[in-house]
Design a protein around this motif. Structure first.
Motif, short mmCIF file in Angstrom:
data_model
loop_
_atom_site.label_atom_id
_atom_site.label_comp_id
_atom_site.label_asym_id
_atom_site.label_seq_id
_atom_site.Cartn_x
_atom_site.Cartn_y
_atom_site.Cartn_z
N LEU A 181 42.95 22.98 61.36
CA LEU A 181 42.09 23.92 60.66
C LEU A 181 40.95 23.22 59.92
CD1 LEU A 181 44.63 26.50 59.15
CD2 LEU A 181 43.12 26.80 61.11
N GLU A 182 41.16 21.97 59.55
CA GLU A 182 40.16 21.24 58.77
C GLU A 182 39.15 20.49 59.63
OE1 GLU A 182 40.05 22.00 55.86
OE2 GLU A 182 41.85 21.71 54.67
N GLU A 183 39.40 20.38 60.93
CA GLU A 183 38.59 19.49 61.77
C GLU A 183 37.10 19.80 61.74
OE1 GLU A 183 39.25 18.22 65.71
OE2 GLU A 183 41.39 17.88 65.41
N GLN A 197 37.39 14.37 57.51
CA GLN A 197 38.17 13.36 56.80
C GLN A 197 39.49 13.94 56.29
OE1 GLN A 197 36.28 10.65 58.13
NE2 GLN A 197 37.56 9.90 56.46
N ASP A 198 39.44 15.20 55.82
CA ASP A 198 40.68 15.86 55.41
C ASP A 198 41.60 16.07 56.61
OD1 ASP A 198 39.67 15.92 52.88
OD2 ASP A 198 39.29 18.07 52.81
N ALA A 199 40.99 16.38 57.76
CA ALA A 199 41.79 16.55 58.98
C ALA A 199 42.46 15.23 59.36
CB ALA A 199 40.90 17.03 60.12
N MET A 200 41.72 14.13 59.29
CA MET A 200 42.30 12.82 59.63
C MET A 200 43.45 12.50 58.69
SD MET A 200 42.09 10.19 61.69
CE MET A 200 40.46 9.76 62.33
N SER A 201 43.27 12.81 57.41
CA SER A 201 44.33 12.56 56.44
C SER A 201 45.58 13.38 56.76
CB SER A 201 43.84 12.89 55.03
OG SER A 201 44.87 12.75 54.08
N ALA A 202 45.36 14.65 57.14
CA ALA A 202 46.50 15.52 57.48
C ALA A 202 47.23 15.00 58.71
CB ALA A 202 46.02 16.95 57.69
N TYR A 211 48.52 12.10 67.34
CA TYR A 211 47.82 10.90 67.81
C TYR A 211 46.60 11.25 68.66
CZ TYR A 211 51.96 8.55 66.09
OH TYR A 211 52.98 8.09 65.28
N GLU A 212 46.69 12.31 69.44
CA GLU A 212 45.54 12.72 70.25
C GLU A 212 44.38 13.16 69.36
OE1 GLU A 212 44.60 16.42 73.11
OE2 GLU A 212 46.30 15.19 73.74
N ARG A 213 44.69 13.90 68.30
CA ARG A 213 43.64 14.36 67.40
C ARG A 213 43.07 13.19 66.59
NH1 ARG A 213 41.71 17.20 69.96
NH2 ARG A 213 40.31 17.59 68.22
N ILE A 214 43.93 12.25 66.18
CA ILE A 214 43.43 11.06 65.49
C ILE A 214 42.48 10.30 66.40
CG2 ILE A 214 44.12 8.79 64.62
CD1 ILE A 214 46.71 10.15 63.59
N ALA A 215 42.85 10.14 67.66
CA ALA A 215 41.99 9.44 68.62
C ALA A 215 40.64 10.14 68.77
CB ALA A 215 42.69 9.32 69.97
#
Length: 206
Positions: free
Chosen positions: A56-58, A63-68, A83-87
């Motif tokens: 939802l934050e992406e 940055q909040d999305a990466m933290s989540a 891991y896919e979303r982090i990548a």
């Protein structure tokens, strides 16, 4: 894929998670975000709730999305979706080592991978100068993705092959890309790349 932390989450957190899921379906995203924030405040180890909060934050708060996503991965290191979303987020920020670290971890957990994971592995490794690994990853993504869920894989493979001097293979891939790429800036770029390669690769009848 489900996280083991979901089955151990307290009933109050699960209730908030279910409310968030219903709100997401109804496109009530602000309400969904609030329910997920409440869920993780009740159960900080609730990996799926962190993952969905990240999604939802992406758009507005990467940055909040990466933290989540990082918190989801920390809460359940065997839960692969973060891991896919982090990548993806790391690739947008050109943090190539982070891209490779995320895809490597995902592939340790699920060696078969997904088209997207193999695509990001190719992107990250290419930008780190690991052309051989990048080519293998791109070929793996393409072989398991006949519907082109990861739409830029074949174009990336063409770039890798052109960089290795395999101009005819690169040209063939780009021409094939144009058969399924919708009109737009990316298709226009491919046409320019095709035109450049046609100056190098001998054409039949010429």
């Amino acid at each position: 894929m489900l996280s083991a932390t979901t089955s151990t989450a307290p009933p109050e957190a699960l209730k908030e998670f279910d409310k968030a899921f219903a709100d997401e379906i109804d496109k009530h995203l602000d309400s969904a975000r609030r329910h997920l924030q409440k869920a993780v405040s009740i159960a900080p180890q609730f990996a799926e709730a962190w993952y969905h909060l990240g999604k939802l934050e992406e758009t507005d708060k990467p940055q909040d999305a990466m933290s989540a996503y990082a918190k989801a991965a920390a809460a359940d290191p065997t839960y692969t979706p973060p891991y896919e979303r982090i990548a993806s987020l790391a690739a947008n920020q050109k943090r190539w080592q982070d891209v490779v670290d995320a895809t490597d971890q995902s592939l340790k957990l699920n060696p078969a991978g997904t088209p997207q994971i193999w695509y990001f592995s190719a992107v990250g490794n290419l930008n780190l100068g690991h052309a051989d690994v990048a080519e293998t990853s791109a070929e793996t993504s393409l072989s398991m993705d006949p519907s082109h869920v990861a739409p830029n894989t074949e174009q990336l493979l063409a770039v890798i092959e052109a960089g290795r001097g395999q101009y005819k293979d690169a040209l063939d891939h780009l021409r094939h890309c144009l058969t399924y790429t919708p009109p737009g800036p990316n298709a226009d770029l491919m046409k320019q790349q095709v035109a450049q390669l046609e100056k190098i690769v001998p054409q039949p009848g010429k």
